[in-house]
Design a protein around this motif. Structure first.
Motif, PDB file in Angstrom:
ATOM      1  N   SER A   1       0.869  -1.295  -0.250  1.00 22.20           N
ATOM      2  CA  SER A   1      -0.083  -0.003   0.068  1.00 22.20           C
ATOM      3  C   SER A   1       0.819   1.309  -0.014  1.00 22.20           C
ATOM      4  O   SER A   1       0.426   2.363   0.202  1.00 22.20           O
TER       5      SER A   1
ATOM      6  N   GLN B   1      -0.026   4.104  -2.730  1.00 24.54           N
ATOM      7  CA  GLN B   1      -1.283   4.742  -2.319  1.00 24.54           C
ATOM      8  C   GLN B   1      -0.896   5.646  -1.261  1.00 24.54           C
ATOM      9  O   GLN B   1      -1.756   6.745  -1.236  1.00 24.54           O
ATOM     10  N   ALA B   2      -0.350   5.319  -0.096  1.00 26.96           N
ATOM     11  CA  ALA B   2      -0.139   6.115   1.180  1.00 26.96           C
ATOM     12  C   ALA B   2       0.730   7.192   0.799  1.00 26.96           C
ATOM     13  O   ALA B   2       1.889   7.370   1.322  1.00 26.96           O
TER      14      ALA B   2
ATOM     15  N   ASP C   1      -3.698   8.106   7.942  1.00 27.47           N
ATOM     16  CA  ASP C   1      -2.943   7.140   7.294  1.00 27.47           C
ATOM     17  C   ASP C   1      -3.582   5.685   7.512  1.00 27.47           C
ATOM     18  O   ASP C   1      -2.940   4.735   8.017  1.00 27.47           O
TER      19      ASP C   1
ATOM     20  N   TRP D   1      -3.839   3.381   5.408  1.00 30.05           N
ATOM     21  CA  TRP D   1      -3.163   2.208   4.591  1.00 30.05           C
ATOM     22  C   TRP D   1      -2.334   1.434   5.413  1.00 30.05           C
ATOM     23  O   TRP D   1      -2.224   0.266   4.967  1.00 30.05           O
TER      24      TRP D   1
ATOM     25  N   LYS E   1      -8.831  -1.978   2.197  1.00 30.89           N
ATOM     26  CA  LYS E   1      -8.714  -1.077   0.672  1.00 30.89           C
ATOM     27  C   LYS E   1      -9.367   0.345   1.126  1.00 30.89           C
ATOM     28  O   LYS E   1     -10.403   0.478   1.510  1.00 30.89           O
ATOM     29  N   VAL E   2      -8.382   1.137   0.746  1.00 35.33           N
ATOM     30  CA  VAL E   2      -8.773   2.770   0.695  1.00 35.33           C
ATOM     31  C   VAL E   2      -9.441   2.897  -0.597  1.00 35.33           C
ATOM     32  O   VAL E   2      -8.799   2.996  -1.506  1.00 35.33           O
TER      33      VAL E   2
ATOM     34  N   SER F   1     -10.396   9.060  -0.997  1.00 33.63           N
ATOM     35  CA  SER F   1      -9.408   9.860  -0.354  1.00 33.63           C
ATOM     36  C   SER F   1      -9.732  11.473  -0.541  1.00 33.63           C
ATOM     37  O   SER F   1     -10.351  11.601  -1.662  1.00 33.63           O
TER      38      SER F   1
END
Length: 334
Positions: A28, A31-32, A188, A190, A204-205, A208
């Motif tokens: 992740s 994405q983070a 955060d 993730w 799963k994010v 955002s």
């Protein structure tokens, strides 16, 4: 929304999920993005708090002979309840010769200094001044204008909670960091299934913040319940003020339930080793018929809820403390 058994759309709360292989999770880190988290933190820090700070759970400030003490931003605060249950707050330093009022006694709703008997009923007296205090039924807040330095608000920004009938518990821990490090940890999402595999799977994010009005992190996640049984939900993370992050369940079991994470500075701004209290309120709700039994068993369930929160915060405070340690030495990569 969870449905009752007499509704054709009712579904059981648990799903079977074989224990995932931690190392085979989808990474992740891409994405983070550090900038995304930093921007969300910056926007949260700009929101007004009105100088209100959470000091503890409502049930911790009891009517009786023992007051409650807390240091906020380097300021000693003492709290107690009058005979009618009204909370009072003010300086924890006796104006006479400096006795620690947190160690004094409450007699018939009056705080009596244990050094020389100076009696305080919550009104200004002998150089002692009260602080504005607010009890929202779950948490108690104190307004400290000299610590917050903002335009004061008459009431704190209390997040919307479930309707009456919810089950609540409050967990408190203290770490060597600043409030922003606690808030950054919660912004955060993730890290959840990597850092807390004992509690979360399949995280799963799915949304955002875009910085243009929509300022929520939306997460699909399964909470581990018993062994391989999990509870899948969708949750939103928002920051209603500079020291609060709110997680609200929007789909799945326990819709409207919230977890409020409040970061209260204990030391004065600029302290070489800052200390921050994490005061987390878990307010759970469900329209399942069996939830009434859970409410009835609240005294037995609250320690379990606090223990679950404590396990997570053992790790998350390590995250927050690490972030502060790197920031304070100019090594933080974010």
């Amino acid at each position: 929304m969870t449905r009752r058994p007499d509704d054709a759309r009712w579904t059981p709360p648990l799903r079977f999920r074989r224990p995932p292989d931690w190392a085979r999770q989808q990474p992740s880190w891409r994405q983070a993005r550090p900038a995304l988290i930093a921007d969300a933190l910056k926007r949260a820090s700009a929101r007004p708090s009105g100088n209100w700070f959470v000091v503890g759970a409502s049930r911790d400030i009891r009517a009786g002979e023992r007051p409650y003490g807390r240091t906020v931003g380097g300021v000693e605060v003492v709290l107690w309840r009058g005979e009618d249950g009204t909370p009072h707050a003010g300086s924890g330093i006796c104006p006479h010769l400096g006795a620690p009022l947190r160690d004094s006694r409450v007699v018939c709703g009056t705080l009596v200094c244990h050094w020389h008997g100076l009696a305080l009923d919550g009104a200004p007296f002998a150089g002692w001044e009260p602080y504005p205090v607010h009890d929202d039924g779950v948490l108690v807040w104190v307004r400290l204008d000299e610590v917050g330095g903002e335009e004061p608000l008459e009431r704190p920004v209390v997040p919307r909670r479930p309707e009456a009938g919810a089950l609540d518990a409050v967990f408190t821990a203290v770490g060597t960091c600043e409030p922003q490090d606690v808030v950054a940890n919660r912004l955060d999402p993730w890290h959840g299934s990597w850092f807390h595999p004992y509690s979360f799977v399949d995280l799963k994010v799915v949304g955002s913040p875009d910085g243009d009005g929509d300022d929520a992190f939306v997460v699909d996640v399964s909470f581990r319940a018993l062994g391989s049984w999990v509870v899948p939900v969708r949750a939103e993370f928002t920051a209603p003020d500079p020291r609060t992050v709110l997680m609200r369940i929007t789909e799945g079991e326990g819709v409207t339930s919230v977890v409020e994470t409040h970061a209260t500075p204990l030391t004065a701004e600029g302290a070489s080793r800052p200390r921050t209290a994490v005061v987390e309120a878990i307010v759970a709700a469900s329209d399942r018929r069996g939830f009434a039994l859970a409410r009835a068993a609240a005294p037995a369930l609250r320690p379990l809820m606090r223990r679950t929160a404590g396990r997570l915060w053992r790790d998350d405070l390590a995250y927050a403390e690490r972030r502060w340690a790197l920031r304070s030495t100019g090594r933080f990569p974010g």
